[in-house]
Design a protein around this motif. Structure first.
Motif, PDB file in Angstrom:
ATOM      1  N   MET A  87       0.847  -1.183   0.000  1.00  0.00           N
ATOM      2  CA  MET A  87       0.000   0.000   0.000  1.00  0.00           C
ATOM      3  C   MET A  87       0.887   1.239   0.000  1.00  0.00           C
ATOM      4  SD  MET A  87      -3.444   0.626   2.101  1.00  0.00           S
ATOM      5  CE  MET A  87      -3.034   1.181   3.711  1.00  0.00           C
ATOM      6  N   VAL A  88       0.569   2.201  -0.869  1.00  0.00           N
ATOM      7  CA  VAL A  88       1.367   3.420  -0.972  1.00  0.00           C
ATOM      8  C   VAL A  88       0.562   4.612  -0.461  1.00  0.00           C
ATOM      9  CG1 VAL A  88       2.732   2.545  -2.911  1.00  0.00           C
ATOM     10  CG2 VAL A  88       0.670   3.841  -3.362  1.00  0.00           C
ATOM     11  N   SER A  89       1.274   5.681  -0.146  1.00  0.00           N
ATOM     12  CA  SER A  89       0.614   6.894   0.351  1.00  0.00           C
ATOM     13  C   SER A  89       0.645   7.978  -0.725  1.00  0.00           C
ATOM     14  CB  SER A  89       1.331   7.400   1.600  1.00  0.00           C
ATOM     15  OG  SER A  89       2.610   7.917   1.261  1.00  0.00           O
ATOM     16  N   ALA A  90      -0.218   8.966  -0.548  1.00  0.00           N
ATOM     17  CA  ALA A  90      -0.244  10.111  -1.449  1.00  0.00           C
ATOM     18  C   ALA A  90       1.101  10.838  -1.425  1.00  0.00           C
ATOM     19  CB  ALA A  90      -1.386  11.046  -1.062  1.00  0.00           C
ATOM     20  N   ASP A  91       1.708  10.961  -0.256  1.00  0.00           N
ATOM     21  CA  ASP A  91       3.021  11.617  -0.144  1.00  0.00           C
ATOM     22  C   ASP A  91       4.079  10.863  -0.932  1.00  0.00           C
ATOM     23  OD1 ASP A  91       2.062  13.664   1.449  1.00  0.00           O
ATOM     24  OD2 ASP A  91       2.655  12.693   3.323  1.00  0.00           O
ATOM     25  N   TYR A  92       4.030   9.547  -0.875  1.00  0.00           N
ATOM     26  CA  TYR A  92       4.985   8.722  -1.607  1.00  0.00           C
ATOM     27  C   TYR A  92       4.858   8.980  -3.113  1.00  0.00           C
ATOM     28  CZ  TYR A  92       7.069   4.557  -3.692  1.00  0.00           C
ATOM     29  OH  TYR A  92       7.807   3.704  -4.464  1.00  0.00           O
ATOM     30  N   ILE A  93       3.635   8.981  -3.625  1.00  0.00           N
ATOM     31  CA  ILE A  93       3.406   9.230  -5.051  1.00  0.00           C
ATOM     32  C   ILE A  93       3.891  10.619  -5.430  1.00  0.00           C
ATOM     33  CG2 ILE A  93       1.613   9.536  -6.818  1.00  0.00           C
ATOM     34  CD1 ILE A  93       0.074   7.310  -5.371  1.00  0.00           C
ATOM     35  N   GLN A  94       3.593  11.584  -4.592  1.00  0.00           N
ATOM     36  CA  GLN A  94       4.028  12.955  -4.848  1.00  0.00           C
ATOM     37  C   GLN A  94       5.556  13.021  -4.934  1.00  0.00           C
ATOM     38  OE1 GLN A  94       1.885  16.030  -2.777  1.00  0.00           O
ATOM     39  NE2 GLN A  94       3.768  17.173  -2.418  1.00  0.00           N
ATOM     40  N   ASN A  95       6.245  12.369  -4.027  1.00  0.00           N
ATOM     41  CA  ASN A  95       7.712  12.372  -4.030  1.00  0.00           C
ATOM     42  C   ASN A  95       8.279  11.688  -5.266  1.00  0.00           C
ATOM     43  OD1 ASN A  95       7.890  13.771  -1.613  1.00  0.00           O
ATOM     44  ND2 ASN A  95       7.959  11.915  -0.386  1.00  0.00           N
ATOM     45  N   VAL A  96       7.665  10.602  -5.690  1.00  0.00           N
ATOM     46  CA  VAL A  96       8.136   9.896  -6.888  1.00  0.00           C
ATOM     47  C   VAL A  96       7.976  10.782  -8.118  1.00  0.00           C
ATOM     48  CG1 VAL A  96       7.697   7.941  -8.438  1.00  0.00           C
ATOM     49  CG2 VAL A  96       7.735   7.591  -5.965  1.00  0.00           C
ATOM     50  N   ILE A  97       6.833  11.432  -8.245  1.00  0.00           N
ATOM     51  CA  ILE A  97       6.596  12.301  -9.402  1.00  0.00           C
ATOM     52  C   ILE A  97       7.591  13.460  -9.416  1.00  0.00           C
ATOM     53  CG2 ILE A  97       4.969  13.908 -10.488  1.00  0.00           C
ATOM     54  CD1 ILE A  97       2.713  12.007  -9.461  1.00  0.00           C
ATOM     55  N   THR A  98       7.767  14.124  -8.268  1.00  0.00           N
ATOM     56  CA  THR A  98       8.653  15.295  -8.234  1.00  0.00           C
ATOM     57  C   THR A  98      10.129  14.928  -8.360  1.00  0.00           C
ATOM     58  OG1 THR A  98       8.644  15.322  -5.808  1.00  0.00           O
ATOM     59  CG2 THR A  98       7.044  16.729  -6.934  1.00  0.00           C
ATOM     60  N   SER A  99      10.476  13.672  -8.129  1.00  0.00           N
ATOM     61  CA  SER A  99      11.873  13.276  -8.300  1.00  0.00           C
ATOM     62  C   SER A  99      12.241  13.139  -9.773  1.00  0.00           C
ATOM     63  CB  SER A  99      12.159  11.967  -7.563  1.00  0.00           C
ATOM     64  OG  SER A  99      11.531  10.886  -8.213  1.00  0.00           O
TER      65      SER A  99
END
Length: 81
Positions: free
Chosen positions: A1-13
């Motif tokens: 299970m992933v979090s919204a923060d995790y997805i945000q960090n992946v996109i911005t990286s």
């Protein structure tokens, strides 16, 4: 299970973002507003492909659904009034 923060960090990286907000609290369904200069001059499909490329295999394995609103900085400024 992933979090919204995790997805945000992946996109911005991977993708230059002037603004990004990812929401979702069930671990598989998410909504995102993403503002990137890389979206300028691209259609909606091309913009979504950039985001999918940033997320890579996570779209198949970890994320069930991601609803996106992708805007260029100029479009974002217009919406903000």
């Amino acid at each position: 299970m992933v979090s919204a923060d995790y997805i945000q960090n992946v996109i911005t990286s991977t993708l230059a973002c002037e603004h990004i907000q990812v929401l979702g609290d069930d671990g598989t369904h998410f909504e995102a507003v993403i503002v990137s200069p890389e979206f300028s001059g691209r259609n909606r499909v091309q913009r979504h492909q950039l985001v999918y490329n940033a997320l890579g295999d996570r779209m198949r394995a970890e994320i069930h659904a991601l609803s996106m609103k992708t805007l260029s900085p100029e479009e974002w400024a217009q919406q903000q009034g």
